[in-house]
Write an enzyme that holds these catalytic residues in place. Structure first.
Site, PDB file in Angstrom:
ATOM      1  N   SER A 114      -1.785  -6.364   5.588  1.00 13.87           N
ATOM      2  CA  SER A 114      -2.695  -4.705   5.598  1.00 13.87           C
ATOM      3  C   SER A 114      -2.947  -3.123   6.466  1.00 13.87           C
ATOM      4  O   SER A 114      -2.680  -2.695   5.477  1.00 13.87           O
ATOM      5  CB  SER A 114      -4.115  -5.571   5.379  1.00 13.87           C
ATOM      6  OG  SER A 114      -4.264  -6.115   3.947  1.00 13.87           O
ATOM      7  N   SER A 158      -4.054  -3.930   2.243  1.00 19.03           N
ATOM      8  CA  SER A 158      -5.515  -3.783   1.549  1.00 19.03           C
ATOM      9  C   SER A 158      -6.456  -2.433   2.417  1.00 19.03           C
ATOM     10  O   SER A 158      -7.158  -1.712   1.562  1.00 19.03           O
ATOM     11  CB  SER A 158      -7.188  -4.893   2.169  1.00 19.03           C
ATOM     12  OG  SER A 158      -7.035  -5.002   2.762  1.00 19.03           O
ATOM     13  N   LYS A 164     -11.680   1.461   8.552  1.00 16.52           N
ATOM     14  CA  LYS A 164     -11.751   0.888   7.223  1.00 16.52           C
ATOM     15  C   LYS A 164     -13.055   0.708   7.229  1.00 16.52           C
ATOM     16  O   LYS A 164     -13.730   0.024   8.058  1.00 16.52           O
ATOM     17  CB  LYS A 164     -10.819  -0.693   7.597  1.00 16.52           C
ATOM     18  CG  LYS A 164     -10.418  -1.375   6.526  1.00 16.52           C
ATOM     19  CD  LYS A 164      -9.329  -2.324   6.595  1.00 16.52           C
ATOM     20  CE  LYS A 164      -9.088  -3.120   5.593  1.00 16.52           C
ATOM     21  NZ  LYS A 164      -7.729  -4.066   6.209  1.00 16.52           N
TER      22      LYS A 164
END
Ligand SMILES: [Zn+2]
Lengths: 517, 499
Positions: free
Chosen positions: B178, B154, B79
Site C-alpha cells: 500500500s 491503498s 494517511k
C-alpha cells in the site's frame, strides 16, 4: 474464559425458570459415578491492568479507569504487564506446575458488549503453566490429589448492568450499562483435569479445592481473593455416568458460583438433577448453567458444544513471553510456605485438637483466626468467636462467614475485652452486632451504647438487696446452704441491671449478702 | 509552483537559511491543496488552521534561535488510518465517519515532535483494503499523471498528494504494498521499513503481523529523512524493534554501487509484466551495472504461494481487528428496524458501515480461522510464510539486495478492476512477499513506460533490519537516472488541468 450471559441467544424466560426434579442424593450416588472438573478464575491485584497502564481498582466510578487500549479503540495496542506474568508464574509454581519456556497469547474471538475489542486476549495452546497438582483435604479428613491441567493468563471483560426488566438479565432489560473499569484486569484461569472417585464427597471436594486456591493466591499476595467481589470465581463442570460405565457422561458447566457454600450446593444439585434425568432415560444436554443462590438451583443457560468456535489464533500484536530459568527460580525462592505446611505449623502453634483444627479449616476460617490471633487474641478465644457466634450469624443470614462486615482486629478487640472482664459474653455479643451493623469499632460502640460492665459493687448491691427483699423465701434457702437457689436472684438482678453486670460477680455478691445478713 | 515542487530536503535547508518561513511554505501548500484537492481527492480532511499554527510555532522557535529537528517546518500529509488527536480519522470507512480520536498514533507524535505541520489526512481504500482507493467510502483519489487512472492503493491519497505537489512528504502504511504500489504508479518514492522499525501504535490495524508505516516522498533523501524522523522503539508497540537501524539519511548520501550484488528475482520478471514496465526495469539495471554493480539471478519458488497465503493471513487478522467496530463505544451507530437488541444494533451498524470489500475479507478471514479449517487455511498460510522467509534468506546469501518491478503494470484505469477482486489482488504479487517476511522494500521511479507514458517503479528488497541498503542503492540509482534523463522524474509529469 470470561463469564458470558446467555442474552445474545434468545430463550424464553419460562424455560429458564423451569423447576427441576432431583433424585435423592444417596440414591444418586449408589447408581452413578461423579466426575467433576473445576475452572477457577483468579483476579490479580496488580497495580495496573494486564495490557495497559490503567489502574486496577475495585469500586471506582464507572469508566474512570479506562484508556484507548482497554476501550478497544482503533489503533490501540496491548503492552504486557510484567508483574502479571510474574504473579501468574507464582501461581503456577505454587500449584506444582511446569512453567512454559515460551508462552503465547491468543485471541479468542466473540462478540459481546462488555468485550471492548470483541476478542479476549487469552492464552490458548501455550499456557504459562501446566501439569500441576494439589492435595485437597475434605471434611472427612480424606485427602484427594487434584491434578491441574493448566493455568493461563487472560484479561477480564467489562461489567454489564441490565436496567429495567424483571430478571436483571440482558433479555427483557430496557437498556444495559457497561463499565470498562474491569476490562483488561489480569486474570489467571486455573483448570483441573477431570476429577474421579470423589463419590459423595465431590461437592465438598469442589468447595475445598476452591478454598485452597483462594488460600494460595491470598498467601502469595497476588490476589485480594475476595469471592464476594469476584476476585475468585468458579465454574464447576459436573457429569455422572452409571457405575461401571466406561464412557464419560455429558457434562454441564455451572457458572456464577461465587461462594464456597454455593460451589458445594451447586455440584450437589447438578448430581441430583442429572441423576433424575438419566434415571428417566432423558439425555443430559451439554450446556452452561447458572447457579441461583436464592433458589438453591441451577438453570439452563446457553447450549454449549465442543464446536463452540472462538476462532483462536496467535495474538499478532504481542510477542511470545519467554521467562528465563533464572527468573523462574528467583520467583520460586520467594514463595511462601505451602498450605499443608502452614496448617501443620498453625495447629501446633495454637494447640488445637485435630477435631478443632479440622473444624476451623472446613469452616474456611484459617486466615481469619490466624489474623485474629496475630491481632492479640488467644487462639481458643479467636476460634470460639469465629466458629461460634460469627458462624451462627453468617448461617442465619445465609452468608459466607468471610462476607461478614467484621475484621479480625475487631474480633480480637472484643475477645480481649471479655478476657479482661470489661464485657460479659452477652454484652460482647451486642458489641458484635453493632460492629456488623457498621456502627464502628468495639470501643466506639461500647461508648455509644453504654455497654461497659458495671463493676461498681454499690449499684449491684443495691439491686441485690432489693431483689432479696422481694424474695425472702429464696434468701432463706441460700442461708440454709442451698446455693443453687441463688440462680433466681442472679437472673432478676441481671435483668434489673439490663445485663450490664458480670454474672459471676453478681453470684459472689448475692451469696455474700445473703450469708452476711 | 516552483517552490512546491522542491524536495523536502531542499525546503528544509531553505527554512534553516530563513529564505522562506514555514508559514509561507505551509500557506502555499494549503492554497495548492484548495485548488487541486476538490478534483484529485487526495485529502479527506485538510487541517488549515492546525497546519498554520504549527508552522507559526516553528517560525517563532527558529526566530528565537532554538535548535530544531532536520525537517522542522516542512509540512506533511498523514494517511487517514493513523489516529490524530482532534482530527477526524476515518480509515476511509463510513463506520468511522466523524470519529475524532482522543489520542495520537506514535508516528503522529513523532511528526509533531519533529515540528512538521500536518496538512491533513489522506484518502485510502476502506481500512487500507485495496490497490486503487476505489474502495474508499469517500470516493477514489485520481492519478495526477492521468486523471482517469488510479494513483494506486491503498495509499492513493498520499501518493497523489505527493505527486501533485499537494505535500512534499506523506505518511503511508503498507500491508501488502500500500505504500510501494501507489509510489510506483505515481512516480514517487515509497518505502516499507522492516516490520517493527516504525511503531504501529495508533495505526488502525489491517493485518497486524504485516502492517508497517513508512514514507512517501519525491526522492530518496526525503524518504530517508522521514524514516529517521518516525522510526524507533516504542514501548506501546510490543512488536517494535528494540534496536536502532542506524541513520537512513547517512545511507542516502552513498554515491557508489561498486561491487554491490543485485539479485533479480526470477519469479518476478518476464511473463505477466507489461512490456514498458520490463523495459524501464531493465534499463535501470543496465545503469546500475554500468556503475559497477553485479547482477545475479535468484529464485524464490515459494513466491507462487504468496498471494494465496497473504489473502488468508491478512483477512484472518482483519476479521478480528475489525470486530471492535460495533457501535458500542465509538463511531457509527445504526438502529435496526423494530425492537433493538444489542446484537441487532451491532449487525445493522456493521451492515451499513462497512463496504463490500471489507465484508468480503471479514467473511474470508472468519472462515479461514474457523475450527476445522484453521489448519488447512491459516495454519498452511503461516507455513508458506516460513518458506518465503527461507527462500529470501537463501537469496540474500547470493545478493545484497533483491530487485523486481514494483507492479506488473503501470496505473490502471479507475473502474477497470473493480468488478474483479482477483485481478486486483494479483496486482500485489511483487510487493506482498516483503510483508509476509517482514523485510524492508523500496519502490523507486525508473522512468515512463513507452506505450502509455506512465511511471514505472522498481522495487528493491533488503534483509530485515538492513533498510540502509535500500537507501544506499536507491540514492545512487536515482542520481544516475536523473543524470541520464537530465531531469527529475516529476519533471516528466504533464501539467495538471483541474477545471
Ligand atoms: Zn486502559
Amino acid at each position: 474464559m470470561v463469564q458470558k450471559d446467555d442474552g445474545l441467544r434468545s430463550r424464553a424466560e419460562g424455560e429458564l425458570m423451569a423447576k427441576d426434579q432431583l433424585m435423592d442424593y444417596q440414591k444418586a450416588l449408589e447408581a452413578y459415578e461423579v466426575v467433576i472438573g473445576l475452572e477457577v478464575h483468579v483476579e490479580l491485584n496488580t497495580n495496573t491492568k494486564m495490557f495497559c497502564g490503567c489502574a486496577n481498582v475495585f469500586g471506582d466510578e464507572p469508566n474512570t479507569n479506562v484508556c484507548p487500549n482497554c476501550l478497544g479503540f482503533p489503533g490501540a495496542m496491548p503492552a504486557v504487564n510484567g508483574k502479571a506474568i510474574e504473579n501468574s508464574i507464582k501461581i503456577g509454581l505454587a500449584l506444582d506446575c511446569q512453567i512454559a519456556a515460551t508462552g503465547r497469547f491468543a485471541r479468542k474471538n466473540y462478540f459481546y458488549p462488555d468485550l471492548a475489542k470483541n476478542f479476549q486476549t487469552s492464552q490458548y495452546d501455550e499456557p504459562i503453566a501446566f501439569e500441576g497438582k494439589i492435595d485437597i483435604e475434605v471434611p472427612s479428613g480424606k485427602v484427594f490429589t487434584v491434578e491441574i491441567e493448566r493455568a493461563h493468563m487472560e484479561e477480564d471483560a467489562g461489567k454489564l448492568t441490565h436496567v429495567g426488566g424483571s430478571t436483571g438479565r440482558i433479555q427483557g432489560a430496557e437498556y444495559s450499562l457497561v463499565d470498562f473499569n474491569r476490562a483488561g484486569v489480569p486474570l489467571v484461569e486455573i483448570v483441573t483435569k477431570p476429577i474421579y472417585g470423589a463419590g459423595d464427597e465431590a461437592p465438598e471436594l469442589a468447595a475445598a479445592y476452591v478454598r485452597s486456591i483462594r488460600e494460595i493466591v491470598k498467601n502469595l499476595g497476588v490476589s485480594d481473593a475476595r469471592m464476594e467481589r469476584g476476585n475468585v470465581r468458579c465454574d464447576a463442570n459436573v457429569s455422572i455416568r452409571p457405575k461401571g460405565e466406561a464412557k464419560l457422561g455429558t457434562r454441564t458447566e455451572t457458572k456464577n458460583v461465587n461462594s464456597l457454600r454455593s460451589i458445594e450446593r451447586a455440584v450437589k444439585y447438578e448430581i441430583q438433577r442429572q441423576a433424575h434425568l438419566l434415571s428417566q432415560g432423558v439425555a443430559i444436554i451439554q450446556e452452561t448453567r447458572h447457579w441461583h443462590e436464592d433458589r438453591g438451583a441451577t438453570s439452563s443457560g446457553r447450549p454449549k458444544s465442543d464446536a463452540d468456535d472462538y476462532r483462536y489464533f496467535p495474538e499478532p500484536d504481542l510477542v511470545p513471553i519467554k521467562p528465563s530459568k533464572e527468573w523462574i527460580e528467583q520467583i520460586r525462592a520467594t514463595l511462601p510456605e505451602k498450605p499443608a505446611v502452614r496448617r501443620k505449623r498453625l495447629m501446633e502453634l495454637w494447640g488445637f485438637s485435630e477435631l478443632e483444627f479440622r473444624d476451623v479449616v472446613n469452616s474456611d476460617l484459617l486466615d481469619e483466626i490466624d489474623e485474629t490471633v496475630k491481632a492479640g487474641a488467644k487462639p481458643q478465644a479467636a476460634r470460639k468467636w469465629w466458629t461460634g457466634e460469627l458462624a451462627r450469624i453468617a448461617n442465619s443470614e445465609n452468608k459466607d462467614i468471610n462476607e461478614l462486615a467484621i475484621t479480625p482486629l475487631q474480633v480480637a478487640q472484643i475477645a480481649e475485652l471479655v478476657e479482661s472482664g470489661k464485657l460479659t459474653d452477652r454484652l460482647a455479643r451486642e458489641v458484635l452486632t453493632g460492629v456488623l451493623a457498621g456502627e464502628g469499632d468495639p470501643a466506639a460502640i461500647i461508648a455509644a451504647r453504654g455497654l461497659e460492665v458495671v463493676s461498681d459493687d454499690g449499684a449491684l448491691l443495691a439491686a441485690i438487696d432489693k431483689v432479696l427483699a422481694e424474695q425472702p423465701d429464696v434468701l432463706e434457702k441460700i442461708r440454709e446452704g442451698k446455693l443453687q437457689a441463688a440462680g433466681a436472684v442472679i437472673g432478676a438482678v441481671m435483668k434489673a441491671m439490663s445485663g450490664s453486670a458480670d454474672a459471676a460477680r453478681v453470684r459472689e455478691l448475692v451469696i455474700q449478702r445473703a450469708t452476711e445478713g | 509552483m516552483e517552490l512546491l515542487s522542491k524536495s523536502a530536503s531542499e525546503l528544509a535547508s531553505m527554512l534553516v537559511k530563513k529564505e522562506i518561513s514555514s508559514v509561507e511554505l505551509t500557506k502555499a501548500q494549503l492554497d495548492n491543496i484548495d485548488k487541486l484537492n476538490p478534483k484529485i481527492n487526495s485529502y479527506l480532511t485538510v487541517t488549515h488552521e492546525l497546519a498554520l499554527s504549527q508552522a507559526k510555532q516553528v517560525d517563532d522557535q527558529r526566530a528565537k534561535g532554538e535548535s530544531l529537528p532536520a525537517l522542522a517546518g516542512v509540512p506533511i500529509a498523514v494517511k487517514d488510518n493513523l489516529a490524530t488527536i482532534g482530527i477526524a480519522t476515518t480509515a476511509g470507512s463510513k463506520i468511522l465517519q466523524g470519529w475524532v480520536p482522543p489520542y495520537d498514533a506514535t508516528v503522529v507524535k513523532k511528526i509533531l515532535a519533529n515540528k512538521m505541520p500536518i496538512l491533513g489526512k489522506t484518502n485510502l481504500d476502506e481500512f487500507a483494503m485495496g490497490s486503487s482507493t476505489e474502495n474508499s467510502a469517500y470516493g477514489p483519489s485520481l492519478n495526477p499523471w492521468d486523471l482517469t487512472r488510479t494513483p494506486g492503493g491503498s495509499g492513493g491519497g498520499s501518493s497523489s498528494a505527493v505527486a501533485s505537489m499537494q505535500a512534499p512528504l506523506a505518511i503511508g502504511s503498507d500491508t501488502g504494498g500500500s505504500i510501494r504500489f501507489p509510489a510506483a504508479v505515481t512516480g514517487t518514492v515509497g518505502v516499507k521499513p522492516t516490520y517493527g522499525a516504525v511503531s504501529r501504535y495508533g495505526l488502525i490495524a489491517l493485518g497486524s503481523s504485516l502492517d508497517q508505516v513508512g514514507p512517501v516522498t519525491r526522492n530518496v533523501m526525503d524518504a530517508a529523512m522521514l524514516q529517521d524522523a518516525i522510526a524507533g522503539h516504542d514501548p506501546m508497540d510490543a512488536t517494535s524493534l528494540p534496536e536502532s537501524l542506524g541513520s537512513m539519511t547517512e545511507a542516502a548520501k552513498n554515491d557508489s554501487v561498486k561491487g554491490l550484488r543485485i539479485g533479480i528475482i526470477k519469479e518476478l520478471t518476464g511473463e505477466g509484466f507489461q512490456k514498458g514496465v520490463s523495459e524501464k526495469f531493465n534499463e535501470a539495471l543496465e545503469v546500475l551495472v554500468a556503475a559497477g554493480a553485479e547482477i545475479v539471478e535468484v529464485s524464490c519458488p515459494s513466491f507462487q504461494y504468496a498471494i494465496a497465503a497473504y489473502y488468508l493471513i491478512q483477512p484472518a487478522e482483519a476479521s478480528s481487528n475489525l470486530a471492535r467496530f460495533d457501535s458500542v463505544r465509538f463511531g457509527l451507530r445504526v438502529m435496526p428496524e423494530g425492537a433493538a437488541t444489542v446484537e441487532k444494533v451491532m449487525s445493522a451498524t456493521r451492515e451499513a458501515g462497512f463496504g463490500p470489500e471489507v465484508k468480503r475479507r471479514i467473511i474470508l478471514g472468519t472462515y479461514a480461522l474457523s475450527s476445522g479449517y484453521y489448519d488447512a487455511y491459516y495454519g498452511s498460510a503461516q507455513k508458506v510464510r516460513t518458506l518465503i522467509q527461507a527462500d529470501l534468506a537463501k537469496a540474500f546469501e547470493k545478493a545484497d539486495v533483491l530487485v523486481s518491478p514494483t507492479a506488473p503494470t503501470t496505473a490502471f484505469k479507475l473502474g477497470e478492476k473493480q468488478e474483479d477482486p482477483l485481478a486486483m489482488y494479483l496486482n500485489d504479487i511483487a510487493t506482498i512477499p516483503a510483508n509476509l517476511a517482514g523485510i524492508p522494500g523500496m519502490s523507486l521511479p525508473v522512468g515512463l513506460a513507452k506505450e502509455d507514458n506512465l511511471p514505472v517503479g522498481a522495487q528493491f528488497l533488503a534483509p530485515a533490519r538492513e533498510d540502509a541498503r535500500l537507501y544506499k542503492v536507491g540514492a545512487v540509482l536515482e542520481k544516475l537516472l536523473e543524470a541520464k534523463w537530465s531531469k527529475k522524474m516529476m519533471d516528466f509529469a504533464p501539467e495538471l488541468k483541474v477545471n
